[in-house]
Motif scaffolding. Structure first.
Motif, PDB file in Angstrom:
ATOM      1  N   LEU A  30       1.024  -1.223   0.067  1.00  0.00           N
ATOM      2  CA  LEU A  30       0.036   0.195   0.020  1.00  0.00           C
ATOM      3  C   LEU A  30       0.813   1.293   0.020  1.00  0.00           C
ATOM      4  CD1 LEU A  30      -2.981  -0.612   2.247  1.00  0.00           C
ATOM      5  CD2 LEU A  30      -2.861  -0.802  -0.187  1.00  0.00           C
ATOM      6  N   PRO A  61      -4.869   5.938   8.573  1.00  0.00           N
ATOM      7  CA  PRO A  61      -6.098   5.543   8.426  1.00  0.00           C
ATOM      8  C   PRO A  61      -6.055   3.845   8.266  1.00  0.00           C
ATOM      9  CG  PRO A  61      -5.484   7.099   6.650  1.00  0.00           C
ATOM     10  CD  PRO A  61      -4.324   6.989   7.687  1.00  0.00           C
ATOM     11  N   GLN A  93       3.496  12.203   3.791  1.00  0.00           N
ATOM     12  CA  GLN A  93       2.231  11.953   3.174  1.00  0.00           C
ATOM     13  C   GLN A  93       1.699  10.604   3.301  1.00  0.00           C
ATOM     14  OE1 GLN A  93       3.583  13.944  -0.569  1.00  0.00           O
ATOM     15  NE2 GLN A  93       1.853  15.560  -0.309  1.00  0.00           N
ATOM     16  N   ARG A  94       2.532   9.768   2.830  1.00  0.00           N
ATOM     17  CA  ARG A  94       2.173   8.075   3.012  1.00  0.00           C
ATOM     18  C   ARG A  94       1.740   7.910   4.545  1.00  0.00           C
ATOM     19  NH1 ARG A  94       7.005   7.370  -0.110  1.00  0.00           N
ATOM     20  NH2 ARG A  94       8.341   6.383   1.578  1.00  0.00           N
ATOM     21  N   SER A 139      -1.505   9.977   5.200  1.00  0.00           N
ATOM     22  CA  SER A 139      -2.866   9.510   4.114  1.00  0.00           C
ATOM     23  C   SER A 139      -3.295   7.978   3.957  1.00  0.00           C
ATOM     24  CB  SER A 139      -2.757  10.080   2.939  1.00  0.00           C
ATOM     25  OG  SER A 139      -1.333   9.783   2.097  1.00  0.00           O
ATOM     26  N   VAL A 140      -2.311   7.159   4.314  1.00  0.00           N
ATOM     27  CA  VAL A 140      -2.380   5.674   4.114  1.00  0.00           C
ATOM     28  C   VAL A 140      -2.233   4.971   5.246  1.00  0.00           C
ATOM     29  CG1 VAL A 140      -1.672   3.799   2.968  1.00  0.00           C
ATOM     30  CG2 VAL A 140      -1.837   5.993   1.576  1.00  0.00           C
ATOM     31  N   GLU A 171       3.988   1.282  -1.096  1.00  0.00           N
ATOM     32  CA  GLU A 171       4.614   1.342  -2.377  1.00  0.00           C
ATOM     33  C   GLU A 171       3.613   2.078  -3.431  1.00  0.00           C
ATOM     34  OE1 GLU A 171       6.371  -2.227  -3.158  1.00  0.00           O
ATOM     35  OE2 GLU A 171       7.941  -1.953  -2.113  1.00  0.00           O
ATOM     36  N   GLY A 172       2.283   1.730  -3.340  1.00  0.00           N
ATOM     37  CA  GLY A 172       1.396   2.161  -4.252  1.00  0.00           C
ATOM     38  C   GLY A 172       1.257   3.770  -3.967  1.00  0.00           C
ATOM     39  N   ALA A 173       1.050   4.061  -2.721  1.00  0.00           N
ATOM     40  CA  ALA A 173       1.085   5.752  -2.747  1.00  0.00           C
ATOM     41  C   ALA A 173       2.249   6.258  -3.244  1.00  0.00           C
ATOM     42  CB  ALA A 173       0.999   5.712  -1.017  1.00  0.00           C
ATOM     43  N   ALA A 174       3.345   5.702  -2.977  1.00  0.00           N
ATOM     44  CA  ALA A 174       4.796   6.395  -3.329  1.00  0.00           C
ATOM     45  C   ALA A 174       4.671   6.460  -4.851  1.00  0.00           C
ATOM     46  CB  ALA A 174       5.895   5.500  -2.907  1.00  0.00           C
ATOM     47  N   LEU A 227       2.429   6.892  -6.625  1.00  0.00           N
ATOM     48  CA  LEU A 227       1.435   8.218  -6.943  1.00  0.00           C
ATOM     49  C   LEU A 227       2.109   9.476  -6.708  1.00  0.00           C
ATOM     50  CD1 LEU A 227      -1.680   6.161  -6.187  1.00  0.00           C
ATOM     51  CD2 LEU A 227      -1.164   6.836  -8.335  1.00  0.00           C
ATOM     52  N   GLY A 228       3.231   9.628  -6.082  1.00  0.00           N
ATOM     53  CA  GLY A 228       3.779  10.715  -5.744  1.00  0.00           C
ATOM     54  C   GLY A 228       3.977  11.214  -4.238  1.00  0.00           C
ATOM     55  N   ALA A 229       3.521  10.283  -3.257  1.00  0.00           N
ATOM     56  CA  ALA A 229       3.515  10.633  -1.906  1.00  0.00           C
ATOM     57  C   ALA A 229       4.553  10.533  -1.292  1.00  0.00           C
ATOM     58  CB  ALA A 229       2.332   9.646  -1.164  1.00  0.00           C
ATOM     59  N   GLY A 230       5.147  11.409  -0.620  1.00  0.00           N
ATOM     60  CA  GLY A 230       6.613  11.264   0.203  1.00  0.00           C
ATOM     61  C   GLY A 230       6.060  10.585   1.398  1.00  0.00           C
ATOM     62  N   LEU A 231       7.416  10.404   2.393  1.00  0.00           N
ATOM     63  CA  LEU A 231       7.200   9.572   3.528  1.00  0.00           C
ATOM     64  C   LEU A 231       6.149  10.069   4.209  1.00  0.00           C
ATOM     65  CD1 LEU A 231       8.939   7.247   4.805  1.00  0.00           C
ATOM     66  CD2 LEU A 231       9.829   9.146   6.062  1.00  0.00           C
TER      67      LEU A 231
END
Ligand SMILES: Nc1ncnc2c1ncn2[C@@H]1O[C@H](COP(=O)(O)OP(=O)(O)O)[C@@H](O)[C@H]1O
Ligand SMILES: [Mg+2]
Lengths: 265, 354
Positions: free
Chosen positions: A159, A180, A172-173, A176-177, A161-164, A166-170
Motif C-alpha cells: 500500500l 487511516p 504524506q504516506r 494519508s495511508v 509503495e502504491g502511494a509512493a 502516485l507521488g506521495a513522500g514519506l
C-alpha cells in the motif's frame, strides 16, 4: 432433543448467574441502607455519596494516570508496532517475543524493579509519574501488539509503495495511508490501555503513596477499613466508570486483554 | 487522452538482494522506445517483477547499473519522484477510500485545485467504465473492477511511464481475455511507454510491440511477437513460447531422412539434419504425403484437434488438425511440412533452466 435444549439453556443460565450474581449482590449492598438487615430494609444513595466525597481524589487521579499512560503508549507504541511488523529482521521477531515479558512477570516483581531503580529519586518516586511509569511498563506491550497485528494483517508495504508511485513522500504516506489503515488497531490498543490502567492493582499498590492512591487501590482500602456498604458503593462507582469502556471495546471488536494476549499471534 | 512519454534505458542493471549469495538479475541492458509497449515474459521467479521494480525505483540496481528516462539519469531518484504509474499484482488499492478517492489520490497529493481533480477523475472513470461505481468501497468490487480502478489510479497523474505487474493474472480466464483486448486498445490510444509483466505468452503476444523473454535472471531474446514466435533465438525461448516440434534425421541427396519417411528440402534450403516447426506448419495429406506417423492421442479442442504422432522422429510430433475430421488412436496418417520450416534459423540447442 428438547431435553438437550432445556439442559443447555439451564446451564447457560446457571453460568450467567454464577458470574453476575456477586456483582449484583455487591451493587445491591452499595445502595442498601443496612446490608446486614437485607436490601428490603431500605435503599439509599448515602454510601455512594460518602464514597464520592472521600475518594473523589482517587477517581481523578486514576483518570489522569489512564490518560497520561494512553498518550505516552500511543506516542511510543504506534511507531514501535509499525516498525516491528514491517521489519523482516530476525531481531524484530525476538523483540516481539520479549514484548510480552512485562505482562507475564507478576506486577509485584515489576514494581519492585521500578522501586529498586527509581526509589531514591525522591521527587519522581513520590509523584504521579511514578505510577504512570509503572502502568506504561504494563500496558505498552498491548498497544504495540495491537498495532503490529493490524500492520501485519494488511499488506502495508505494498500500500505504501502504491502511494509512493502516485507521488506521495514519506510523511504524506504516513498520514494519508498508514494511519487511516491501522486506525482500528490504534483505537483497540488505546481502549485496552485505558481499561487496564484504570483497573491495575498489583503494581500500583506497590508504587503508590498516600497521595497517589488510584481507584483500585482506594477500593482495597475501602473494603479493608470500612463497612461493607462503603466498599460496595465503591464497586458501584468503579463499574459505572469501567462499563462504558468495556462496551466501547466490544463495539470496536477488541478482544479482552487476556484473550488478546493469547490470540495476538 | 494522450500522455507524454519518455524512452527508458537500463544499463548493466544487476540486482542482488541483501544476504543472497547469487544475483537475482544478471547485468542487463534494455532499450524501450517512447510510447512503446514492452512485455517482460518468462516463467515465475525469473526476475520480471524485480526488473519492473528497478524501472519504478522501488529497488536500486547493484553498483554500476543505471536507469535512464530519456536523457535523465533517474538511478538515484525514489519512486515518488519518477512520475511513473504502477499497477501492482494485487492492485494495492487503498481499503479506506472509495473508488473516486483512490483514483484522485495522486492528484490530491499534488494539491491540484479540487475542480481540476474532479474533472480529471471523471474523465478516467469514464475511460475505464467505472462511472457507476465511483462511490463504491473497494471491498465491494469484483476482481475485474479492482483491476480497472488500479489502472485508472495509475493513469490519473499523467505518468511518463506505465508499469504493470501481471495485472490480469488474478482474474478468471474469460475475463482475462476480454480485459486483454480492452487493455490493448487503451494502451494504443494512450501512447504511453509501457512495461507489462506477464508469464502468459498469449497475453504477451497480444499486447507487446516487443517481447523480452527472460529466464533465470537474464534476457534470452528481445523481439517483436512474430520474431519471437517464428525465429526463437534458442531452445529456452522456443520451448517457452507456444509449442515447438523438433525432427531429427539424416541429410542425404537434398532430403531429410527419418523414421517417418523422406522429406524433400524446399528449393534453396541449406543442408540440415534437424528441423524446428510449429504444429500449424504441418500440412495433413490424407492421400499419401512425404512423412507418416501413428496417432498416439487425439484431443478435441473445439476449433481444432491436437494430435500427437509417434514414429516420425525421436519425440512425438504435435499437430493441430483443423475441421470436423475424427481421428482414432493407432490410425496412420500422412503429412508434409510448410516450405518455410527450411528457412527458420536454428535456435542453438543448449538448454538453460530457470
Ligand atoms: N525482496 C526480496 N528479497 C529476496 N529475494 C527476493 C526478493 N524479491 C524477489 N526475490 C527473489 O528474486 C527472484 C525473482 O523474483 P521476481 O522478480 O519476483 O520474479 P518474477 O516476477 O519473474 O516471478 C525470486 O527467486 C525471488 O525469490
Ligand atoms: Mg512477479
Amino acid at each position: 432433543m428438547k431435553l438437550l435444549k432445556t439442559l443447555q439453556f439451564s446451564v447457560t443460565l446457571a453460568l450467567c448467574a454464577f458470574l453476575i450474581l456477586p456483582v449484583l449482590m455487591s451493587i445491591a449492598a452499595g445502595v442498601s441502607d443496612n446490608y446486614a438487615q437485607g436490601i428490603t430494609h431500605g435503599l439509599t444513595l448515602r454510601w455512594v455519596a460518602a464514597v464520592w466525597t472521600q475518594y473523589r481524589q482517587a477517581v481523578a487521579l486514576s483518570v489522569l494516570v489512564a490518560i497520561a499512560c494512553c498518550a505516552i503508549t500511543l506516542l511510543v507504541g504506534v511507531p514501535a508496532g509499525y516498525v516491528l511488523a514491517r521489519s523482516r529482521h530476525r531481531a524484530a521477531r525476538l523483540a516481539e517475543g520479549l514484548l510480552m515479558l512485562p505482562v507475564a512477570v507478576p506486577g509485584l516483581a515489576s514494581a519492585l524493579g521500578l522501586l529498586v531503580i527509581y526509589g531514591s529519586f525522591g521527587a519522581f518516586r513520590n509523584s504521579l509519574w511514578f505510577i504512570v511509569t509503572g502502568h506504561i511498563v504494563f500496558t505498552l506491550p498491548f498497544m504495540v501488539r495491537s498495532v503490529a497485528a493490524v500492520c501485519a494483517s494488511v499488506d502495508l508495504r505494498t500500500l505504501e509503495e502504491g502511494a509512493a508511485s502516485l507521488g506521495a513522500g514519506l510523511w504524506q504516506r504516513g498520514i494519508s495511508v498508514v494511519l487511516p489503515v491501522i486506525r482500528p488497531g490504534i483505537v483497540a490498543g488505546a481502549l485496552t490501555v485505558v481499561t487496564l490502567s484504570l483497573g491495575e492493582f498489583n503494581l500500583t499498590w506497590m508504587l503508590h503513596t498516600p497521595l497517589t492512591q488510584t481507584l483500585p487501590v482506594g477500593l482495597a482500602d475501602a473494603y479493608a477499613s470500612m463497612r461493607i456498604e462503603i466498599g460496595s458503593a465503591y464497586t458501584l462507582i468503579f463499574f459505572l466508570i469501567l462499563i462504558p469502556l468495556l462496551i466501547l471495546m466490544q463495539a470496536c471488536g477488541v478482544n479482552t486483554p487476556m484473550a488478546g494476549h493469547r490470540n495476538a499471534r | 487522452m494522450k500522455l507524454d512519454s519518455v524512452p527508458i534505458r537500463l544499463e548493466r542493471c544487476a540486482k542482488t538482494f541483501p544476504g543472497a549469495a547469487r544475483p537475482v538479475l544478471k547485468p542487463l541492458d534494455l532499450d524501450i522506445a517512447a510510447g512503446e509497449t514492452v512485455v517482460l515474459l518468462g516463467p515465475s521467479g525469473c526476475g520480471k517483477t524485480t526488473t519492473l521494480r528497478l524501472i519504478a525505483g522501488l529497488e536500486r540496481p547493484d553498483a554500476g547499473g543505471r536507469v535512464f528516462f530519456g536523457a535523465e539519469d533517474v538511478s538515484a531518484r525514489p519512486i515518488e519522484e519518477r512520475q511513473v504509474g504502477m499497477v501492482f499484482q494485487n492492485y494495492a488499492l487503498f481499503p479506506h477510500m472509495n473508488v473516486r478517492q483512490n483514483v484522485a489520490y495522486g492528484l490530491s497529493i499534488r494539491r491540484l485545485p479540487p475542480q481540476q481533480i474532479a474533472r480529471r477523475v471523471d474523465e478516467l472513470l469514464a475511460l475505464t467504465r467505472l462511472d457507476a461505481l465511483a462511490e463504491r468501497q473497494i471491498a465491494q468490487l469484483s476482481g475485474g473492477q479492482r483491476q480497472r480502478v488500479a489502472l485508472a489510479r495509475a493513469l490519473a497523474p499523467q505518468p511518463r511511464v506505465l508499469l504493470l505487474d501481471e495485472p490480469l493474472t488474478a482474474l478468471d480466464a474469460q475475463l482475462r481475455e476480454s480485459l486483454r483486448t480492452e487493455m490493448n486498445t487503451l494502451l494504443r490510444n494512450l501512447g504511453v511507454t509501457t512495461v507489462y509483466v506477464t508469464h502468459d505468452q498469449a497475453e504477451a503476444m497480444a499486447l507487446g510491440d516487443k517481447i523480452v523473454v527472460m529466464s533465470a535472471g537474464a534476457i534470452e531474446q528481445i523481439g517483436t511477437p512474430r520474431d519471437i514466435y517464428h525465429q526463437p533465438a534458442n531452445a529456452v525461448v522456443a520451448s517457452f513460447i507456444g509449442t515447438m516440434n523438433q525432427l531429427e534425421g539424416v541429410w542425404r541427396d537434398g532430403a531429410l531422412h527419418c523414421a517417418g519417411g523422406r522429406l524433400i528440402a524446399a528449393p534453396g534450403a541449406q543442408p540440415r539434419s534437424r528441423l524446428w516447426f510449429r504444429p500449424e506448419d504441418v500440412i495433413l495429406t490424407p492421400s499419401g504425403g512425404e512423412l507418416h506417423g501413428v496417432v498416439e492421442s487425439a484431443t478435441f479442442l473445439g476449433g481444432h484437434t491436437r494430435l500427437s504422432l509417434s514414429g516420425v522422429g525421436a519425440a512425438p510430433i504435435l499437430v493441430d488438425a483443423p475441421g470436423r475430421t475424427r481421428y482414432a488412436t493407432g490410425e496412420r496418417i500422412g503429412f508434409s511440412l510448410a516450405a518455410e520450416v527450411w528457412h527458420t534459423p536454428l535456435p542453438d540447442t543448449e538448454t538453460t533452466t530457470c
